[in-house]
Every structure is written in structure tokens, then in C-alpha cells.
Design a protein around this motif. Structure first.
Motif, mmCIF file in Angstrom:
data_model
loop_
_atom_site.group_PDB
_atom_site.id
_atom_site.type_symbol
_atom_site.label_atom_id
_atom_site.label_comp_id
_atom_site.label_asym_id
_atom_site.label_seq_id
_atom_site.Cartn_x
_atom_site.Cartn_y
_atom_site.Cartn_z
ATOM 1 N N UNK A 17 41.880 61.401 7.042
ATOM 2 C CA UNK A 17 41.082 60.398 6.343
ATOM 3 C C UNK A 17 41.861 59.092 6.282
ATOM 4 N N UNK A 18 41.202 58.022 6.694
ATOM 5 C CA UNK A 18 41.881 56.732 6.810
ATOM 6 C C UNK A 18 42.463 56.285 5.469
ATOM 7 N N UNK A 19 41.655 56.328 4.438
ATOM 8 C CA UNK A 19 42.103 56.048 3.079
ATOM 9 C C UNK A 19 41.447 57.065 2.158
ATOM 10 N N UNK A 20 42.173 57.463 1.137
ATOM 11 C CA UNK A 20 41.643 58.484 0.237
ATOM 12 C C UNK A 20 40.315 58.032 -0.351
ATOM 13 N N UNK A 21 39.339 58.919 -0.322
ATOM 14 C CA UNK A 21 37.966 58.740 -0.849
ATOM 15 C C UNK A 21 37.085 57.864 0.045
ATOM 16 N N UNK A 22 37.601 57.352 1.184
ATOM 17 C CA UNK A 22 36.750 56.508 2.028
ATOM 18 C C UNK A 22 35.797 57.340 2.873
ATOM 19 N N UNK A 23 36.170 58.590 3.167
ATOM 20 C CA UNK A 23 35.285 59.476 3.919
ATOM 21 C C UNK A 23 35.310 59.274 5.415
ATOM 22 N N UNK A 24 36.104 58.322 5.907
ATOM 23 C CA UNK A 24 36.179 58.066 7.343
ATOM 24 C C UNK A 24 37.414 58.751 7.913
ATOM 25 N N UNK A 136 58.765 55.310 -1.303
ATOM 26 C CA UNK A 136 57.445 55.488 -1.880
ATOM 27 C C UNK A 136 56.570 54.275 -1.595
ATOM 28 N N UNK A 137 57.175 53.106 -1.623
ATOM 29 C CA UNK A 137 56.396 51.902 -1.328
ATOM 30 C C UNK A 137 55.945 51.890 0.109
ATOM 31 N N UNK A 138 56.790 52.438 1.001
ATOM 32 C CA UNK A 138 56.406 52.473 2.403
ATOM 33 C C UNK A 138 55.224 53.379 2.628
ATOM 34 N N UNK A 139 55.148 54.468 1.845
ATOM 35 C CA UNK A 139 54.014 55.365 2.006
ATOM 36 C C UNK A 139 52.715 54.707 1.581
ATOM 37 N N UNK A 140 52.840 53.697 0.692
ATOM 38 C CA UNK A 140 51.623 53.061 0.172
ATOM 39 C C UNK A 140 51.328 51.726 0.831
ATOM 40 N N UNK A 141 52.114 51.364 1.832
ATOM 41 C CA UNK A 141 52.027 50.014 2.360
ATOM 42 C C UNK A 141 50.890 49.736 3.342
ATOM 43 N N UNK A 142 50.120 50.744 3.847
ATOM 44 C CA UNK A 142 49.171 50.398 4.906
ATOM 45 C C UNK A 142 48.088 49.436 4.448
ATOM 46 N N UNK A 143 48.455 48.150 4.264
ATOM 47 C CA UNK A 143 47.491 47.116 3.929
ATOM 48 C C UNK A 143 47.066 46.390 5.201
ATOM 49 N N UNK A 144 46.658 47.141 6.182
ATOM 50 C CA UNK A 144 46.256 46.577 7.471
ATOM 51 C C UNK A 144 44.846 47.031 7.792
#
Length: 331
Positions: A17-24, A136-144
Motif C-alpha cells: 500500500x502506497x500510504x496507509x489507509x489510501x487503498x492503492x 525513524x524520520x527516514x521511515x516517515x520521509x516519503x513526501x514525494x
């Protein structure tokens, strides 16, 4: 199905899943490397990517607190789904079938030294507290975000940066070679059936004839030929291999050069050329070998005139019905 590669790593394709709860969900190639203590995922098998292409995601195994099958409440419309709990994040992944699901859950649990709790016991908290704040910040960084385009009939996702106000910025530095996404294709986009029903179809990686480069192609086997396409939506094949010309199909055991490090490799030997094809898993490789061998044998038992009923090309709706000329370049 997950399999062990030459470096004793567990590998295989999963949808994440691309992002949690996005369903894609997007299809990615996963490598469970216990020696490096990481779970990595790539756009495709790294053997098929350009040199220097890195992983698109990673997770340190010591951060994992639990791996379990997703409940219907969590993912009601996603079969064969499981969830990895790591730090404060959840990663939802989808396997291809029930056995694939069980194999991955067991492998991840073993790799992270976790046993499925029976009485509500939880893993030691020390494994979680070891994670530094930076990691931990790296795990949350996918702002792309990704811009979707169709280039030459191929769906391409290009990374784009996102400004803090939510607007799109300029394109970030991407790999020189555009990578084709293997994201989910809605049923409406799939080509309608035409001609003889396919005996087997799916993606494999094939070596080119001239440049010897390896490219992912969509293969379709029917009772007269095995054809491969640039993508699943193409109506005309890049080439069709007539089964009457196939001499033998078997696993490639004698390897040298570029073939040496290829797993799940088999070859289709014809009167004019040998085709080297890499499947995604050992099971998939043996399945293709059995299917092609059976189709060739079935064709030999048919009356001679039946061999000329079907034209050499595997025509698709909207495409020409005449013979397909193979592309002379790297195919």
C-alpha cells in the motif's frame, strides 16, 4: 512465491500500500536480507534495473514488532493481505495467494525473531527503543508525489516534489531511465480476449537479441505460439514464436557471462535462435516450462492442416490481422 536467491536472501513480488489507509497498492520486488538486517523493496528485480538504481523503500528488521494476517476489518476488500507493525507505522502488503501469504508471514517472523504470540505476549521493547530518531524520520520521509504519464503506450510514474503549501514543485532528480510502474491495472483497461484463449500469460524478463539487455515483457502462450508484448495493454506483440519452430524448452543450467547470476532462468530453443527468459520465482519458471512443453506436444498431435489455421501473429482487437514482423533491434 518467495524464493532463495544465490545470496541466500528471500525474494519475490508483493503489492504494498502506497500510504496507509489510501487503498492503492503498488507492485514491488521485495528482498528479505537477514544478513544486512533489512527488508528492501524495488521497482523491479534489481537485476533488471539500471546500474545504480537503489531500493524505493526499506525497513530495518529490528524495528518490526509484529507481522500478522490483516483482519477483514482492516482491509475488507483486499484478499491475502498481511500487515507489518514497525515502530509507529503499519505496512499493508498483499500476496498473490494463500500459500504466498503464509510463506511471507513466516519468513518475516523468523527473520525478525518473532513468534506469533499465543497469550497476548509482545516482543521485548528493547528492539523498538534501539531505533534512533533519525532513522525513524527516514521511515516517515516519503513526501514525494508521482506524476503519471503514458510514454509510448507505457504507464510511467515520475517523482515530483511537493511544496510545503501543498503545491507541486519541479521534478526531482530521477533515474535517467524511466521505470515502468507495475501498479494495479483496473479490469476495464485489460485487453478483451481475441483469437484462441491463452493457455498462460504473465510478466517475465527476456534477453534482447542484439544488445543483450534484459527487459520486462508480457508473455502470452496460446495453442499456436508464444508472444511477448511491451506491456499488457499492447494489441500487437513485439514478436511471436511459433510453437512449431520450438525444439526444446528447459531450465538453463549451463550459464556464463551475464547469465551466471540470473535466477529462475529458462531457455526456449528454436531452429533459428535461443530465447533466454527469467521468471519471477522457481515455481513460475517450472510452470512456464510445463505449459510451453505441453502446448508444443499438443500441436504435434494435431492434423497437419491445423497448423495453418492461425496466422503467425497473435492479433489483438484493433490491431492488424496480418503477420507481425518482429522488431529487429534488441528484441
Amino acid at each position: 512465491m518467495p524464493y532463495l536467491d544465490r545470496q541466500n536472501r528471500i525474494c519475490g513480488f508483493l503489492d504494498i500500500e502506497e500510504n496507509e489507509t489510501c487503498g492503492k497498492f503498488l507492485r514491488r520486488y521485495f528482498i528479505l536480507d537477514t544478513q544486512a538486517n533489512h527488508l528492501l523493496w524495488y521497482m523491479d528485480n534489481p537485476q533488471n534495473l539500471a546500474i545504480g538504481a537503489g531500493a524505493v523503500g526499506s525497513l530495518q528488521l529490528t524495528y518490526i514488532s509484529k507481522v500478522s494476517v490483516a483482519t477483514p476489518k482492516q482491509k475488507p476488500k483486499t484478499p491475502f493481505c498481511f500487515v507489518i507493525n514497525a515502530l509507529s507505522q503499519r505496512y499493508f502488503l498483499q500476496a498473490s495467494d494463500q500459500k504466498d501469504l503464509q510463506d511471507w508471514v513466516e519468513a518475516l517472523n523468523r527473520a525478525s525473531k518473532i513468534t506469533v504470540p499465543k497469550g497476548g505476549s509482545v516482543p521485548p521493547a528493547t528492539e523498538i527503543t534501539k531505533a534512533p530518531v533519525v532513522a525513524q524520520a527516514q521511515e516517515r520521509k516519503p513526501q514525494v508525489a508521482y506524476k503519471t504519464e503514458i510514454v509510448g503506450g507505457v504507464v510511467v510514474h515520475t517523482p515530483i516534489s511537493i511544496n510545503q503549501d501543498g503545491g507541486e514543485g519541479g521534478e526531482v532528480a530521477a533515474h535517467p531511465l524511466l521505470r515502468r510502474s507495475q501498479s494495479y491495472i483496473p479490469p476495464s483497461a485489460a485487453r478483451p480476449p481475441a483469437g484462441p484463449p491463452p493457455l498462460k500469460s504473465g510478466f517475465c524478463v527476456k534477453q534482447g537479441n542484439v544488445r543483450k539487455s534484459w527487459k520486462r515483457r508480457y508473455f502470452v502462450l496460446d495453442e499456436f505460439s508464444i508472444s511477448y508484448y511491451k506491456c499488457e495493454q499492447d494489441k500487437e506483440p513485439l514478436r511471436s514464436i511459433l510453437l512449431k519452430d520450438v525444439c526444446k524448452t528447459h531450465e538453463c543450467l549451463v550459464k556464463s557471462g551475464d547469465l551466471l547470476m540470473r535466477d529462475n532462468l529458462f531457455e526456449i530453443i528454436t531452429s533459428s535462435r535461443t530465447f533466454y527468459i527469467q521468471a519471477d520465482s522457481p515455481e513460475d519458471m517450472h510452470s512456464w516450462i510445463r505449459a510451453i512443453t505441453a502446448a508444443v506436444q499438443a500441436l504435434k498431435t494435431r492434423p497437419r492442416e491445423m497448423s495453418f489455421v492461425r496466422c503467425p501473429s497473435a492479433a489483438r482487437p484493433g490491431g492488424s490481422s496480418g503477420p507481425s514482423q518482429p522488431r529487429p533491434a534488441a528484441e
